[in-house]
Design a protein around this motif. Structure first.
Motif, PDB file in Angstrom:
ATOM      1  N   PHE A 146       0.819  -1.211   0.000  1.00 12.21           N
ATOM      2  CA  PHE A 146       0.000   0.000   0.000  1.00 12.21           C
ATOM      3  C   PHE A 146       0.853   1.263   0.000  1.00 12.21           C
ATOM      4  O   PHE A 146       0.334   2.365   0.105  1.00 12.21           O
ATOM      5  N   ASN A 147       2.186   1.100  -0.086  1.00 13.53           N
ATOM      6  CA  ASN A 147       3.060   2.270   0.132  1.00 13.53           C
ATOM      7  C   ASN A 147       2.890   3.359  -0.934  1.00 13.53           C
ATOM      8  O   ASN A 147       2.934   4.540  -0.631  1.00 13.53           O
ATOM      9  N   GLU A 148       2.640   2.943  -2.176  1.00 18.05           N
ATOM     10  CA  GLU A 148       2.482   3.958  -3.226  1.00 18.05           C
ATOM     11  C   GLU A 148       1.236   4.803  -2.960  1.00 18.05           C
ATOM     12  O   GLU A 148       1.268   6.031  -3.053  1.00 18.05           O
ATOM     13  N   ALA A 149       0.148   4.117  -2.579  1.00 14.71           N
ATOM     14  CA  ALA A 149      -1.095   4.844  -2.269  1.00 14.71           C
ATOM     15  C   ALA A 149      -0.870   5.770  -1.071  1.00 14.71           C
ATOM     16  O   ALA A 149      -1.298   6.935  -1.069  1.00 14.71           O
ATOM     17  N   ILE A 150      -0.144   5.249  -0.055  1.00 16.00           N
ATOM     18  CA  ILE A 150       0.115   6.051   1.153  1.00 16.00           C
ATOM     19  C   ILE A 150       0.972   7.267   0.796  1.00 16.00           C
ATOM     20  O   ILE A 150       0.718   8.382   1.265  1.00 16.00           O
ATOM     21  N   SER A 151       1.953   7.069  -0.109  1.00 14.52           N
ATOM     22  CA  SER A 151       2.812   8.203  -0.472  1.00 14.52           C
ATOM     23  C   SER A 151       2.009   9.276  -1.216  1.00 14.52           C
ATOM     24  O   SER A 151       2.412  10.432  -1.267  1.00 14.52           O
ATOM     25  N   ARG A 152       0.870   8.900  -1.759  1.00 14.12           N
ATOM     26  CA  ARG A 152       0.032   9.896  -2.449  1.00 14.12           C
ATOM     27  C   ARG A 152      -1.083  10.436  -1.549  1.00 14.12           C
ATOM     28  O   ARG A 152      -2.011  11.084  -2.015  1.00 14.12           O
ATOM     29  N   GLY A 153      -1.028  10.067  -0.270  1.00 11.28           N
ATOM     30  CA  GLY A 153      -1.950  10.690   0.680  1.00 11.28           C
ATOM     31  C   GLY A 153      -2.982   9.759   1.300  1.00 11.28           C
ATOM     32  O   GLY A 153      -3.757  10.189   2.158  1.00 11.28           O
ATOM     33  N   ALA A 154      -3.018   8.476   0.867  1.00  8.18           N
ATOM     34  CA  ALA A 154      -3.968   7.546   1.491  1.00  8.18           C
ATOM     35  C   ALA A 154      -3.511   7.248   2.915  1.00  8.18           C
ATOM     36  O   ALA A 154      -2.327   7.350   3.223  1.00  8.18           O
ATOM     37  N   ARG A 155      -4.474   6.915   3.790  1.00 11.13           N
ATOM     38  CA  ARG A 155      -4.125   6.570   5.168  1.00 11.13           C
ATOM     39  C   ARG A 155      -4.517   5.123   5.459  1.00 11.13           C
ATOM     40  O   ARG A 155      -5.479   4.631   4.898  1.00 11.13           O
ATOM     41  N   MET A 156      -3.744   4.501   6.340  1.00 15.52           N
ATOM     42  CA  MET A 156      -4.043   3.120   6.698  1.00 15.52           C
ATOM     43  C   MET A 156      -4.507   3.099   8.150  1.00 15.52           C
ATOM     44  O   MET A 156      -3.813   3.604   9.035  1.00 15.52           O
TER      45      MET A 156
END
Ligand code: GTP
Ligand code: MG
Length: 272
Positions: A146-156
């Motif tokens: 999920f790191n690419e999504a997180i780097s674009r602002g997604a939260r886990m």
């Protein structure tokens, strides 16, 4: 709410709304239609959209994408924007399977990079796992898958199947500074008037099917004699491709018929 089948989308919806939507307890997929349920949260009216899970055991990924795409397009044309998208992932899954990776890729193509700030990846099924191992797995998921999504602002975030954790996830989306945003697929289908197979998500799905198809054909051709199992797999992929195109053709035809009916109904009126 999106996710692979059985990740807990409907359970999440029932937990905080008065809806009593059908939850799956068997091995097969449960939700087959998009279902809406509302709640009041901190004085705000919130509508949850429960979708059929990807990797549906009875239908293809393409059928599910068609359903979600049609709904998203309609919503966007009606002038409504999504405040957020929640992607549920089972922390109890032993490993990230090929289809789980594929489902998340498809999800990213539906949302697009810009809308990632309005995405929450929520992990479910914490009660089914050893906490120490699950925390390690959570770190691996956020660093790798999920790191690419997180780097674009997604939260886990974690969802422990309680009302408070579900509400915390919604509050995160509602409190977030970001405005509700259109998803990439909504903009592609409405502003750029693309058909589903021409959108990033549609193309991605067709590419994935093509790769699978080519791989299997290569294997089949390198073998002596007919491999029945391989032939069945190839037929299955061909069937998925055909159904994906067919569903879109039916959708276009239905729209054409209904607009033809509108014109028919309208013409006599103009003569009165
Ligand atoms: N322990 C635990 N069980 C859950 C959780 N969420 C769902 N379940 C169980 O998982 C099963 C599947 O839940 P559903 O809510 O039907 O899953 P879904 O994602 O809506 O599945 P589809 O409709 O097939 O896409 C049910 O037996 C639920 O009771 C959770 O957070 N924790
Ligand atoms: Mg469901």
């Amino acid at each position: 709410l999106m996710g692979v089948t059985g990740s807990g989308e409907t359970t999440f919806t029932n937990l905080i709304t008065n809806a009593r939507l059908k939850v799956g307890h068997g091995l097969g997929s449960c939700t087959t239609e998009i279902q809406l349920a509302g709640l009041k949260l901190d004085g705000k009216d919130v509508v949850l959209i429960d979708t059929p899970g990807f990797d549906d055991t009875d239908r293809s990924q393409g059928d599910v994408l068609n359903q979600i795409a049609t709904f998203l397009k309609q919503t966007y044309e009606d002038g409504r924007r999504l405040s957020g998208v929640i992607y549920l992932h089972r922390i109890s899954d032993i490993r990230m399977s090929g289809s789980a990776i594929e489902s998340f890729r498809l999800f990213k193509e539906i949302c697009g990079d810009e809308a990632m700030t309005n995405v929450i990846v929520a992990t479910t099924m914490w009660q089914h796992v050893d906490n120490v191992k699950a925390v390690e797995k959570e770190a691996e998921l956020s660093d790798k898958y999920f790191n690419e999504a997180i780097s674009r602002g997604a939260r886990m975030l974690r969802h422990d199947n309680t009302e408070s954790s579900a509400k915390a996830i919604l509050r995160d989306l509602l409190r977030h500074d970001e405005e509700p945003k259109a998803l990439l697929m909504q903009k592609e289908m409405t502003n750029e008037r693309k058909q589903i197979p021409d959108t990033q998500a549609g193309k991605h799905l067709l590419d994935a099917l093509d790769n699978l198809f080519r791989g299997l054909q290569k294997k089949l051709s390198s073998q002596d004699g007919e491999d029945q199992e391989m032939r069945r797999k190839i037929d299955n992929i061909e069937d998925k491709r055909r159904r994906f195109h067919m569903a879109i053709a039916v959708d276009i035809l239905t729209r054409l018929i209904s607009s033809a009916q509108m014109v028919n109904n309208w013409i006599p009126c103009t003569y009165h």
